[in-house]
Write a protein that holds these residues in place. Structure first.
Motif, PDB file in Angstrom:
ATOM      1  N   TYR A   1       6.754  42.844  67.906  1.00 50.72           N
ATOM      2  CA  TYR A   1       8.087  43.153  68.407  1.00 50.72           C
ATOM      3  C   TYR A   1       8.818  44.166  67.536  1.00 50.72           C
ATOM      4  N   GLY A   2       8.727  43.970  66.220  1.00 57.63           N
ATOM      5  CA  GLY A   2       9.514  44.810  65.323  1.00 57.63           C
ATOM      6  C   GLY A   2       8.941  46.192  65.111  1.00 57.63           C
ATOM      7  N   VAL A   3       7.708  46.246  64.602  1.00 58.13           N
ATOM      8  CA  VAL A   3       7.110  47.547  64.298  1.00 58.13           C
ATOM      9  C   VAL A   3       6.884  48.337  65.581  1.00 58.13           C
ATOM     10  N   SER A   4       6.564  47.630  66.682  1.00 59.51           N
ATOM     11  CA  SER A   4       6.359  48.360  67.932  1.00 59.51           C
ATOM     12  C   SER A   4       7.652  49.012  68.418  1.00 59.51           C
ATOM     13  N   VAL A   5       8.811  48.453  68.054  1.00 49.47           N
ATOM     14  CA  VAL A   5      10.072  49.121  68.363  1.00 49.47           C
ATOM     15  C   VAL A   5      10.084  50.506  67.733  1.00 49.47           C
ATOM     16  N   SER A   6       9.621  50.580  66.495  1.00 44.34           N
ATOM     17  CA  SER A   6       9.573  51.870  65.808  1.00 44.34           C
ATOM     18  C   SER A   6       8.615  52.829  66.512  1.00 44.34           C
ATOM     19  N   ALA A   7       7.434  52.308  66.884  1.00 45.86           N
ATOM     20  CA  ALA A   7       6.453  53.150  67.561  1.00 45.86           C
ATOM     21  C   ALA A   7       6.983  53.647  68.895  1.00 45.86           C
TER      22      ALA A   7
END
Length: 493
Positions: free
Chosen positions: A132-138
Motif C-alpha cells: 500500500y505504501g511504497v506502491s503509492v510512490s510508484a
C-alpha cells in the motif's frame, strides 16, 4: 447500529507470551466498538465497493507498466496477465472467505492475527507497507509521466525534467508525484463518502477510456504482430507475469473497507470477484490491442505506450491526449484508494499497540483518521519525489505476493481453529484452492529475481527487529477470557 462492547485501554492486561492469537470474535467486537468515541461509518454499498476495488487496481500497472511486461514476454504477455490473474483468483477466494468471516479494516494483517499470531501479523502489516505504501510512490511516479504527456498534447509544454523526475530518472525532484499524493490525502480527510464518490466516478471514467483504447487499437490489428508469440519462452512468460502482477495489486484493498461497508459479509466477497473479472478482461484486451496494432517491439520499454499506440493508429496527437487524460485520472484514483488502504491497516495496528497511537485517532467531524492520513502522505511523498519507478516495483510485488501467500495459509488455519465461524463465502475445492494459491504466489516471487529476494529479506529483518524492540512490549492484546467474547487469547508457541 449500536456499538459493540469493548474493553477500555487502561484495563487491558499485558498480552501473554507465544503466538498471541486474537480470536475473530474479539476482532469483530473491537471493530464495532467506538474505541476513541468516534467510530467509522458504514456508508459504502456494493457498487461503490466495486468501483473502489477497480479504482485501487487499474492505474500505473496497465498505463505505464504494460511496456515492461511486453519487454519480458513479447506477445505472450497475454499469458502473463492470465497467469497473474490465476494467482489473484486463488488468493481472491481466500480473501473473500476471510473478508466475509472477519469483516474488519485490518485486511491481511487482521486475518493473520486471528490465525497465525501477533508476530506473523506484524510482519504482514510490515509487508503491507510495501503493497500500500511504497506502491503509492510508484503509482505517483507513473502519474507524473502521464501529466507531461497530457500537457504536451494540450499546450505543447511539459514540466521541466528537473521538476518532474527523481535523480534516478535524470531529474532533481518529482513535484507532480508529490502533488497527487497530497491531493489524495486532502480528499481522504474530508470523509469516506466523498472519497468513495470520487473513486466511483474515476473508476467508471477509466474503464471507459480503456474500452475506447481497445476500440481504436483493434481497427489496426494485424495477426503478424503476434508472431513469434512466445519469443522469450516460458521463462519470459513467468518474468512477464511477475511484472504484470503489479497491475493487479490493490484488489485486496476491498477488505480494508470492512468497517465502512454496508452488509460486509455479503458485499466484500462479491466485490472481490467482480473486480478480478473486470480487470482481467480489460488487461488482456488492452495488451492484445496494443501489440496487435504496433507489434511488441514498438510497445516495449515505452512509458506512455497506450498514448503512443493511439497517436500512431489515428495519425493525430488528440487521441493520445485523451488516453493521457484517462491515465491521469486512473492513476490518481489508485493513489486515493491505496492510501485509504494503508491508513486503515495502520489504524488496526495502532489499536493493537503495535504502532503509535496517533494512527488510530478518528476525527469527530469527518469520521476519518486525519493525522494518520497526513503522516502517510508525508512519508510516502518522499520516495515519490526522489525515486525511479523501476526501483520500487519489484520490491512492492514480492512483498504483496508474500502477504497473499500468508492469506491463503490463514484460510486453512481459520478453518481448523474456528470451524463454527459464520462464513458468507467458502473457498471452492478446499483445501486445494488455497494450497494452489500459495504455490502460484511463490512461483511469481521466484520470477522477481535474486536481487529483489535479498532486498526483501533485509526488509523483513528490519520488520522483525521493529516488532521485537517496539511492538511486542507495547501490544494491547487481551489475555483474559472475560474480555474476549470467544475465550482467552491463545498463547501458543
Amino acid at each position: 447500529m449500536s456499538p459493540a462492547p469493548h474493553t477500555p485501554r487502561a484495563a487491558r492486561p499485558p498480552a501473554p507470551s507465544g503466538a498471541r492469537i486474537k480470536s475473530p470474535a474479539l476482532l469483530l467486537a473491537e471493530s464495532g466498538a467506538d474505541l476513541e468515541g468516534h467510530g467509522l461509518k458504514r456508508t459504502m454499498g456494493l457498487f461503490q465497493l466495486v468501483c473502489f476495488g477497480v479504482g485501487a487496481i487499474v492505474g500505473t500497472g496497465i498505463f505505464v507498466g504494460l511496456s515492461d511486461s511486453v519487454a519480458e514476454a513479447g506477445p505472450a504477455v497475454v499469458l502473463s496477465f492470465v497467469l497473474a490473474a490465476i494467482t489473484c483468483v486463488f488468493t481472491a477466494f481466500s480473501f473473500a472467505e476471510l473478508g466475509g468471516a472477519i469483516p474488519v479494516s485490518g485486511s491481511s494483517y487482521s486475518f493473520a492475527y486471528a490465525t497465525l499470531g501477533e508476530r506473523v501479523a506484524f510482519l504482514v502489516g510490515w509487508c503491507l507497507l510495501l503493497e500500500y505504501g511504497v506502491s503509492v510512490s510508484a503509482v505517483a511516479v507513473g502519474w507524473s509521466q502521464y501529466v507531461n504527456e497530457l500537457l504536451d498534447s494540450l499546450v505543447g509544454l511539459q514540466v521541466p525534467a528537473a521538476l518532474s523526475a527523481g535523480p534516478g530518472d535524470g531529474g532533481v525532484i518529482n513535484l507532480p508525484a508529490v502533488l497527487v499524493v497530497m491531493m489524495a490525502a486532502t480528499l481522504l480527510v474530508r470523509g469516506i463518502r466523498e472519497s468513495a464518490g470520487a473513486t466511483a466516478a474515476m473508476a467508471v471514467l477509466k474503464i471507459g477510456i480503456l474500452v475506447a483504447f481497445c476500440a481504436v487499437a483493434f481497427t489496426a490489428f494485424e495477426d503478424g504482430n503476434l508472431s513469434p508469440f512466445a519469443s522469450h519462452g516460458m521463462a519470459g512468460v513467468t518474468a512477464g507475469a511477475s511484472v504484470a502482477f503489479f497491475s493487479y495489486i490493490g484488489f485486496d484493498a476491498i477488505t480494508t473497507a470492512g468497517e465502512e461497508v454496508r452488509n460486509p459479509r455479503r458485499n466484500i466477497p462479491i466485490a472481490i470477484m467482480i473486480c478480478i473479472g473486470i480487470v482481467t478482461l480489460l488487461y488482456c484486451a488492452v495488451a492484445l490491442g496494443a501489440i496487435g496494432a504496433l507489434g511488441a517491439d514498438a510497445v516495449s520499454d515505452k512509458p506512455a505506450a497506450l498514448s503512443l499506440v493511439v497517436d500512431q493508429v489515428t495519425g493525430s496527437s488528440a487521441g493520445g491526449g485523451v488516453i493521457a487524460f484517462g491515465a491521469v485520472v486512473a492513476i490518481a484514483s489508485v493513489v486515493l484508494a491505496v492510501m485509504y488502504g494503508q491508513t486503515r491497516i495502520l489504524m488496526s495496528m495502532s489499536r493493537d499497540g503495535l504502532v503509535p497511537r496517533v494512527f488510530e485517532r478518528v476525527s469527530p467531524r469527518t469520521h476519518t483518521p486525519v493525522a494518520n492520513t497526513w503522516i502517510v502522505a508525508a512519508v510516502f511523498a518522499l520516495p515519490a519525489a526522489f525515486s525511479s519507478l523501476d526501483v520500487v516495483v519489484n520490491l512492492t510485488t514480492i512483498g504483496t505476493l508474500a502477504t497473499m501467500a500468508v492469506v491463503n495459509i490463514a484460510v486453512i488455519a481459520l478453518r481448523r481453529r474456528n470451524p463454527e465461524l459464520k462464513r458468507s463465502f467458502r473457498v471452492p475445492l478446499y483445501p486445494v484452492s488455497p494450497v494452489l494459491g500459495v504455490g502460484f504466489c511463490v512461483y511469481l516471487m521466484y520470477g522477481t529475481g535474486w536481487t529483489t529476494w535479498v532486498q526483501f529479506a533485509a526488509f523483513l529483518a528490519v520488520g522483525a527487529l521493529v516488532y521485537s524492540c517496539y511492538g511486542r512490549g507495547r501490544s494491547r492484546l487481551v489475555s483474559s477470557a472475560a474480555t474476549d467474547p470467544a475465550g482467552p487469547v491463545s498463547p501458543e508457541a
